[in-house]
Design an enzyme around this catalytic site. Structure first.
Site, PDB file in Angstrom:
ATOM      1  N   ASP A 316      40.057  38.746  47.308  1.00  0.00           N
ATOM      2  CA  ASP A 316      40.799  38.560  46.071  1.00  0.00           C
ATOM      3  C   ASP A 316      42.036  37.689  46.272  1.00  0.00           C
ATOM      4  OD1 ASP A 316      41.404  39.363  43.242  1.00  0.00           O
ATOM      5  OD2 ASP A 316      43.154  40.259  44.207  1.00  0.00           O
ATOM      6  N   GLU A 369      37.895  34.152  46.177  1.00  0.00           N
ATOM      7  CA  GLU A 369      38.354  33.889  44.820  1.00  0.00           C
ATOM      8  C   GLU A 369      39.547  32.945  44.952  1.00  0.00           C
ATOM      9  OE1 GLU A 369      40.574  35.627  40.910  1.00  0.00           O
ATOM     10  OE2 GLU A 369      41.020  36.294  42.928  1.00  0.00           O
TER      11      GLU A 369
END
Length: 726
Positions: A316, A369
């Site tokens: 993330d 990401e």
């Protein structure tokens, strides 16, 4: 029960040297709490890193939370580790560390390496283990095939607390074991190859969706025990479904029982708030330059791959890690040693993370990401890249949603929104994400972003999914989007499953199911996902009609597919498209089928390519383009197919017989039969075409349409029974 703490250690000198050097990547085997037998007595060994503490003790129900009863021993090697063995303490015991500081203060902290935690809002760690008798060896043995970049990867992103709840008690979460039946059955039905769980690591605040982690080594207790979660993982694997876990090494919350200011000093985070505080999420940033912190994070990544058999990690907020000035104004950040904005420690950390992860588990996927143009995110580290296996294609997502949110009449001016992605599509190994981030914070659901009346909104979304699944790159779709949930996602409630009883939503769900099947069945859609060889524009210039034509290519030219997208609500009949090969072509998918709540403008019969140049190709066919629809075509017969049959018949020995399923058959007859079968199909197609040219009535939603003077059924104006006027 004795109240003494006995001297005992699971660390060797070599372990300590690796830990200090930032090279110990199995710290979960050493730090934390472990039930062991020592000198014939069963108890628990505790070890915690707190180098700036003046004293550390273990407190819990077993000693009335008395900080003076069980004081740990500091190691003699300046490692900063406190450890000791407490007899008669076993699995299931709740505990915390009582940490005294140099300022005569104290903290009650959870265990950073705890394997299990109390269910929030309670905050104690729990003595536990990760023993499990795994039964997913078949999946693990062939994971290198199912998880490969030249295989179809279609990911269903799931938030466990809101995917589905107990219908009789909407406030009750489904357990890991309940999900092991209901979720697994649904994913199989829908045809996704993988699921991605939003962070399941223990977190105090449900509203963070798991992205504010306090228990990095523990699946959240909201849904059951660690073994219950392992059962869910195993059940998915045994159903042939891979699992990616969201992983958050970018920041952590400041909760009193967590990592922040752990031993009275900035142990895990930077001390300078310009480097250690994240303004967007009111959280704290790991100090990637500290060796012990690197060991903590890389050990944590390996932990989920090792103990829980995860097939990969979706990392993330990578962009926030890469840039020192991320979400900061001038003067609010500290440049690197060269005066730049790149976080060199974070770059080094990510390279090492990926090298270690792939070095230990070569058949997993590490997915970034990352939303910027940082070069080489998914390139090997030896080529100067960060070493990830895939990267989210955020540019494609933004451009595509922007395009589809426009009224069709204006799309002619924005053709480049859909074509631009192919300019850079092969610079990285891209995953196309339509994730949870696109359906929260006032953005609305996907279907609510679409313009027009009800029919057009659903048709637009079907076309968007058709474009997504035929575009280069792997796929990710967030829960609820597959049946066009109309409300924005709410983490506190179940998805609106009742909608699937209505035709528009059931049609959308069936469409996504069939798109997954198409994607898995057609090698051209996945074999060259990350190579320019796998994609060719046939025509991107028809902006006036908002039409896009392209070809997807696998290793075998006979498997190529041609995609035609018409992104206006006007059906276009007799639209000629160029083809890469001559032969008979068949429409194998159409987002406008009645089954999907479409208007039914389909091409039901195979079409023989004509030697009429179009779109730079020598051959072409004339088709009907569905309104707000995507049509996919594949070569079903070619002269070379028949030549191969004839050649086989010629060289086949007449006297030789072959055996099939225990039955002997003459090879010549078998070959001739195959040839006749192929010829029969061609003749059948020709007859069908001739029949179409006659006055053949076609029934469309109860209305007969006379098919005169056209080789294509002109049923473009037909409506589904509940469709609004287009």
């Amino acid at each position: 029960m004795t109240s003494s703490v006995l001297s005992y250690s699971r660390f060797s000198d070599f372990d300590i040297s690796l830990f200090k050097a930032g090279k110990h990547f199995r710290l979960y085997e050493k730090l934390g709490s472990h039930v062991v037998e020592h000198e014939g007595v069963t108890g628990t060994y505790f070890a915690v890193w707190a180098p700036n503490a003046t004293g550390v003790s273990v407190i819990g129900n077993f000693n009335g939370w008395n900080s003076e009863s069980h004081i740990l021993n500091p190691r003699w090697d300046s490692s900063g580790i406190w450890e000791g063995f407490i007899p008669d303490i076993g699995k299931g015991e709740a505990y915390k560390y009582f940490i005294r500081t140099h300022e005569n203060g104290y903290f009650e902290r959870g265990d950073p390496y705890a394997l299990f935690w109390e269910e929030p809002p309670r905050t104690a760690s729990i003595v536990w283990d990760t023993w499990y008798e795994w039964n997913d060896q078949e999946w693990m043995n062939r994971r290198n095939q199912n998880n490969a970049l030249d295989k179809p990867i279609s990911v269903y992103e799931v938030h466990l607390a809101s995917w589905r709840r107990d219908p009789s008690n909407p406030d009750r979460f489904l357990s890991y074991r309940e999900l092991a039946h209901q979720l697994v059955e649904y994913v199989i039905h829908m045809g996704f190859t993988h699921v991605e769980f939003m962070p399941i690591m223990e977190h105090p605040f449900s509203g963070s969706w798991g992205y504010q982690v306090t228990g990095y080594f523990a699946p959240t207790s909201r849904f059951g025990t660690p073994q219950d979660f392992m059962f869910l993982m195993e059940s998915l694997h045994n159903a042939g479904i891979g699992i990616y876990l969201d992983w958050v090494p970018s920041h952590f919350p400041g909760d009193a029982h967590g990592l922040y200011n752990y031993d009275g000093s900035h142990l895990y985070e930077h001390s300078d708030p310009r480097q250690g505080f994240h303004p967007d999420w009111n959280s704290y940033i790991f100090n990637y330059g500290r060796n012990e912190v690197r060991s903590f994070l890389i050990s944590n990544a390996l932990f989920w791959l090792d103990r829980y058999h995860a097939d990969g990690l979706r990392v993330d907020a990578v962009a926030s890690m890469l840039y020192l000035d991320y979400s900061r104004k001038e003067g609010e950040w500290v440049p690197n040693q060269y005066g730049g904005r790149e976080n060199l420690d974070a770059v080094s950390f990510m390279k090492e993370l990926n090298e270690v992860a792939y070095g230990n588990y070569g058949d997993i996927q590490m997915i970034a990401e990352e939303s910027t143009s940082w070069p080489g995110v998914s390139h090997p580290t030896w080529q100067g890249g960060l070493g990830f296996g895939m990267k989210w294609m955020m540019g494609w997502m933004n451009d595509t949603l922007r395009y589809f949110s426009k009224e069709p009449i204006y799309r002619r001016h924005h053709q480049q929104d859909l074509t631009f992605s192919t300019v850079y599509a092969f610079t990285e190994n891209f995953m196309l994400p339509l994730s949870h981030d696109e359906v929260v914070h006032g953005k609305g659901s996907l279907v609510s972003k679409m313009p027009g009346d009800e029919w057009q909104r659903f048709a637009n979304l079907r076309a968007l999914f058709g474009f997504m699944f035929t575009h280069p790159g792997t796929k990710l779709l967030f829960q609820g989007c597959e049946f066009a949930q109309t409300a924005e996602w709410n983490h506190d409630h179940s998805l609106d499953w009742h909608l699937t009883q209505y035709d528009p939503h059931k049609g959308m769900e069936d469409l996504v199911k069939d798109l997954n099947q198409l994607y898995r069945n057609e090698p051209a859609l996945y074999e060259n996902n990350f190579s320019g060889y796998g994609f060719e524009w046939l025509d991107q210039s028809d902006a006036e009609n908002s039409v896009f034509l392209y070809c997807r290519k696998g290793h075998n030219w006979q498997e190529y597919v041609v995609v035609a997208a018409n992104l206006t609500p006007v059906a276009r009949h007799n639209y000629r498209i160029g083809l890469p090969h001559n032969g008979v072509w068949t429409e194998i998918f159409n987002t406008d089928k009645h089954d999907y709540w479409g208007s039914g403008v389909v091409n039901p019969y195979p079409l023989e390519a004509e030697m009429q140049p179009q779109h730079g190709k020598a051959q072409s066919i004339s088709i009907s383009l569905p309104p707000l629809g995507v049509s996919v075509w594949k070569l079903k017969d070619h002269p070379s197919f028949r030549e191969h049959v004839e050649k086989t018949e010629t060289i086949a020995p007449k006297e030789k017989s072959i055996e099939s399923n225990g039955v002997k058959a003459d090879k010549k007859e078998s070959t001739a039969s195959t040839e006749n079968s192929v010829k029969a199909k061609v003749v059948k197609a020709e007859k069908a075409k001739e029949t179409t040219l006659k006055e053949k009535p076609v029934k469309t939603n109860g209305v007969k349409v006379e098919m005169k003077d056209s080789s294509v059924p002109k049923n473009g104006n037909g409506k589904s029974k509940k469709a609004s006027s287009k």
